[in-house]
Design a protein around this motif. Structure first.
Motif, short mmCIF file in Angstrom:
data_model
loop_
_atom_site.label_atom_id
_atom_site.label_comp_id
_atom_site.label_asym_id
_atom_site.label_seq_id
_atom_site.Cartn_x
_atom_site.Cartn_y
_atom_site.Cartn_z
N VAL A 26 0.87 -1.09 -0.01
CA VAL A 26 -0.07 -0.07 0.02
C VAL A 26 0.84 1.29 0.21
O VAL A 26 1.63 1.43 0.88
CB VAL A 26 -0.97 -0.13 1.38
CG1 VAL A 26 -1.75 1.25 1.32
CG2 VAL A 26 -1.77 -1.22 1.29
N HIS A 27 0.52 2.39 -0.64
CA HIS A 27 1.35 3.31 -0.98
C HIS A 27 0.24 4.77 -0.68
O HIS A 27 -0.80 4.59 -0.97
CB HIS A 27 1.90 3.57 -2.36
CG HIS A 27 3.03 2.59 -2.63
ND1 HIS A 27 2.65 1.17 -2.89
CD2 HIS A 27 4.29 2.50 -2.42
CE1 HIS A 27 3.87 0.51 -3.10
NE2 HIS A 27 4.77 1.05 -3.07
N SER A 28 1.03 5.83 -0.43
CA SER A 28 0.53 7.33 -0.52
C SER A 28 1.19 7.78 -1.46
O SER A 28 2.46 8.03 -1.19
CB SER A 28 0.50 7.74 0.88
OG SER A 28 -0.37 7.34 1.77
N HIS A 29 0.72 8.36 -2.46
CA HIS A 29 1.53 9.14 -3.60
C HIS A 29 0.96 10.38 -3.58
O HIS A 29 0.06 11.03 -3.12
CB HIS A 29 0.82 8.48 -5.04
CG HIS A 29 1.40 6.97 -5.18
ND1 HIS A 29 2.35 6.52 -5.58
CD2 HIS A 29 0.23 6.01 -4.92
CE1 HIS A 29 2.36 5.25 -5.89
NE2 HIS A 29 0.90 4.79 -5.21
N ALA A 30 1.99 11.32 -3.95
CA ALA A 30 1.72 12.83 -4.03
C ALA A 30 2.25 13.52 -4.89
O ALA A 30 3.61 13.06 -5.48
CB ALA A 30 2.24 13.43 -2.31
N ILE A 127 3.61 14.09 0.83
CA ILE A 127 3.42 15.49 0.32
C ILE A 127 4.60 16.26 0.46
O ILE A 127 5.00 17.00 -0.33
CB ILE A 127 2.16 15.73 1.02
CG1 ILE A 127 0.97 15.18 0.71
CG2 ILE A 127 1.84 17.36 0.71
CD1 ILE A 127 -0.34 15.46 1.56
N ALA A 128 5.15 16.10 2.03
CA ALA A 128 6.28 16.88 2.18
C ALA A 128 7.67 16.67 0.94
O ALA A 128 8.18 17.47 0.54
CB ALA A 128 6.82 16.87 3.66
N ALA A 129 7.75 15.52 0.88
CA ALA A 129 8.68 15.01 -0.07
C ALA A 129 8.61 15.39 -1.36
O ALA A 129 9.56 15.96 -2.16
CB ALA A 129 8.78 13.35 0.07
N ALA A 130 7.43 15.39 -1.90
CA ALA A 130 6.82 15.90 -3.50
C ALA A 130 7.28 17.29 -3.28
O ALA A 130 7.81 17.81 -4.42
CB ALA A 130 5.52 15.62 -3.46
N TRP A 131 7.09 18.09 -2.29
CA TRP A 131 7.55 19.57 -2.19
C TRP A 131 8.79 19.77 -2.35
O TRP A 131 9.51 20.75 -3.06
CB TRP A 131 6.68 20.00 -1.11
CG TRP A 131 7.16 21.85 -1.12
CD1 TRP A 131 6.47 22.73 -1.53
CD2 TRP A 131 8.18 22.43 -0.48
NE1 TRP A 131 7.10 24.06 -1.38
CE2 TRP A 131 8.02 23.65 -0.43
CE3 TRP A 131 9.23 21.70 0.35
CZ2 TRP A 131 9.04 24.70 -0.12
CZ3 TRP A 131 10.13 22.91 1.11
CH2 TRP A 131 10.11 24.11 0.75
N ARG A 132 9.79 19.02 -1.56
CA ARG A 132 11.11 18.96 -1.56
C ARG A 132 11.68 18.86 -2.80
O ARG A 132 12.96 19.26 -3.19
CB ARG A 132 11.74 17.96 -0.38
CG ARG A 132 11.28 18.55 1.03
CD ARG A 132 12.50 17.85 2.05
NE ARG A 132 12.65 16.59 1.56
CZ ARG A 132 11.92 15.37 2.20
NH1 ARG A 132 10.84 15.76 3.24
NH2 ARG A 132 11.97 14.18 2.14
#
Length: 212
Positions: A26-30, A127-132
């Motif tokens: 299971v993943h959370s994608h952003a 979400i934070a990783a996608a922004w970084r």
């Protein structure tokens, strides 16, 4: 549950038992998109569903949005060249309603509170990783119609005559309209053209389509 012979029968399933789970977990994608002045974040959780809030604790979509915004704001404050930080109102979180993932809405028994906490933490982190990892990109957007069985004239599928959707409420006059659009947003490296990411929005129930 009750037994029929040697087999446990689950009321309401009509013999439609699960045959597998998400193959790679299971993943959370952003995905975060910015024009240099503002930023928006799109996040999706691979679960059967996810509530705006939970009685078990601060683990719902509302908390994910606010906690992700706070985390990004903290990161942005430490970087002088940081991209715009999305506010909680600029962060959209949903689930993909997979039938091969955890039951985070309690339809078939639910999950432990510790798992809700894990989903919250991992989604905020995504979400934070996608922004970084924001980088220059060219965005392209496309739309195609999937078509609806029995409604080919009303919803003609793009590029063929094989509809992908079925309206299970087709006999209900109040449920005739369907969203059969397949929307695709794709990011490319502006220098090489390499695909950086693809975001698909398609409102099909996960049990409608076959294995193909």
């Amino acid at each position: 549950d009750y037994k029929v012979g040697n087999q446990v029968q689950i009321p309401g399933t009509s013999g439609r038992y699960a045959t597998g789970i998400l193959g790679d977990g299971v993943h959370s994608h952003a995905l975060v998109i910015s024009d240099g002045a503002r930023a928006v974040a799109l996040a999706q959780i691979e679960t059967q569903g996810y509530f705006a809030s939970y009685k078990q604790g601060p683990f719902g979509i509302e908390e994910i949005r606010h906690d992700a915004a706070a985390k990004i704001a903290k990161l942005a404050a430490a970087r002088h060249d940081a991209a715009p930080a999305p506010t909680a109102a600029e962060i959209l979180v949903d689930s993909d309603h997979t039938h091969g993932g955890p039951d985070t809405v309690g339809v078939w028994g639910g999950v432990p509170t510790s798992y809700l906490r894990l989903v919250h933490n991992r989604t905020v982190a995504a979400i934070a990783a996608a922004w970084r990892h924001l980088r220059p990109a060219t965005l392209t957007y496309g739309v195609a119609h999937a078509g609806v069985v029995g409604e080919e004239k009303r919803y003609p599928p793009t590029g063929g005559s094989d509809p992908l959707l079925t309206n299970q409420f087709s006999t209900d006059p109040n449920n005739q309209a369907m969203d059969d659009e397949i929307r695709v947003l794709q990011a490319h490296d502006p220098a090489t053209g390499r695909v950086l990411g693809t975001y698909v929005n398609y409102s099909s129930h996960p049990t409608v389509l076959g294995s193909d």
